[in-house]
Structure formats: C-alpha cells, structure tokens
Design a protein around this motif. Structure first.
Motif, short mmCIF file in Angstrom:
data_model
loop_
_atom_site.label_atom_id
_atom_site.label_comp_id
_atom_site.label_asym_id
_atom_site.label_seq_id
_atom_site.Cartn_x
_atom_site.Cartn_y
_atom_site.Cartn_z
N CYS A 122 -8.83 3.86 -2.64
CA CYS A 122 -8.06 2.77 -2.59
C CYS A 122 -7.76 2.42 -4.23
CB CYS A 122 -8.39 1.67 -1.71
SG CYS A 122 -7.25 0.10 -2.14
N TYR A 159 -1.43 -1.58 -4.15
CA TYR A 159 -2.71 -0.49 -4.01
C TYR A 159 -1.92 0.81 -3.90
CZ TYR A 159 -4.92 -4.91 -3.02
OH TYR A 159 -5.42 -6.31 -3.03
N PHE A 201 0.88 -1.06 0.03
CA PHE A 201 -0.18 -0.07 0.00
C PHE A 201 0.76 1.45 0.01
CE2 PHE A 201 -2.43 -3.36 1.90
CZ PHE A 201 -3.77 -3.13 1.37
N SER A 254 -12.44 3.11 0.36
CA SER A 254 -12.55 4.48 -0.16
C SER A 254 -13.76 5.09 0.50
CB SER A 254 -12.92 4.26 -1.64
OG SER A 254 -11.52 3.55 -2.34
N ASN A 269 0.98 5.13 0.10
CA ASN A 269 -0.06 6.25 0.72
C ASN A 269 0.58 7.50 0.07
OD1 ASN A 269 -1.85 4.95 2.74
ND2 ASN A 269 0.34 4.41 3.46
N MET A 276 -3.07 4.17 -2.22
CA MET A 276 -4.02 4.59 -1.05
C MET A 276 -3.95 6.26 -1.20
SD MET A 276 -5.68 2.45 0.45
CE MET A 276 -6.63 3.40 1.33
#
Length: 146
Positions: free
Chosen positions: A38, A46, A5, A32, A7, A48
C-alpha cells in the motif's frame, strides 16, 4: 471523506516497492504483505500494488498485460514544471521508463512514467489560471490576437 485506492497489477513486489519509495512515497505496512504494498501518495490517496495472482482474486476479468496494454493512466498534479521533471527523474533512476516525451500545451505540462510493470503514471502541472478559467479562455488571454 473519500479515500481513493488505485489497484495496479505488479509482478515483482520488491522491485515495485523500491521504485515507488524512490518517488518519495511511503508504504503503509498495515495494508502490505507478501501479496501487496500500500503506497501512500497523499492524504486519502493510495496505490495498492497487487501481485497479479492476488489482484485476480478480486475480479473475474482477465488481468491485462501492462507491458502491452493500457487499462488506465493515473495522473498526479504537481506544483510546478520543475516538480514534474524532478519526480520523473527519480522514477527513471529507479528503473522506470519514459514511453514518450514531455507534452507542453502552454497551459499544461505533463510527462508519463512507466513503472517496472508498465503501469503508466502521469505527472502534470497546470497553470492555476488555466485550471480556474479553463484552457481555452486561458490561452485566449495569453494570445488575444489569435
């Protein structure tokens, strides 16, 4: 199994959703809301996209201004140079910018795309032989005379 993930701080959630879905990626609605989107890049990968205020709830550090500073450059490998160019064109059409021209190292081709908030995405194609052998050995084979 490890999920990744990444960010990223954003300012305009709707603009950002539009930009990233224009690249062909989907939004996972389960992660989301009005503070985040996301983005499913691939299996286990992913992005974010978090509003700056929401991202600030996860850290005591200052959230940088991505229009003037770089925290990270997130690179995505592609299957070919044409795939790099196609994804870049989709991003430019969706409001992204190209902070510099294409980089062609012979064994690797890359282009950088800034999202509307200045987060940098790199799209990279590397010759499979160079990835296996390493760039120096690959280039030596391409030009054995030196």
């Amino acid at each position: 199994m490890t999920d990744i993930f990444v960010n990223l701080p954003i300012t305009d959630l709707e603009q950002t959703r539009t930009f990233y879905t224009a690249l062909g990626w989907e939004i996972n609605p389960l992660f989301s809301d009005e503070n985040a989107a996301c983005i499913v890049v691939d299996t286990n990968i992913y992005l974010m996209l978090l509003t700056r205020d929401f991202l600030a709830t996860f850290t005591d550090k200052t959230i940088i201004d991505t229009t003037t500073s770089v925290q990270a450059m997130t690179a995505f490998s592609r299957e070919s140079r044409a795939d790099v160019d196609a994804l870049m064109e989709k991003g430019l059409a969706a409001g992204g910018t190209a902070p510099r021209g294409a980089q062609d190292y012979g064994y690797m081709y890359s282009r950088d795309l800034e999202d509307p908030d200045g987060n940098i995405l790199e799209f990279v194609y590397m010759d499979p032989a160079a990835a296996e052998q390493g760039p120096d050995a690959f280039m030596e084979q391409q030009n054995p005379e030196g």
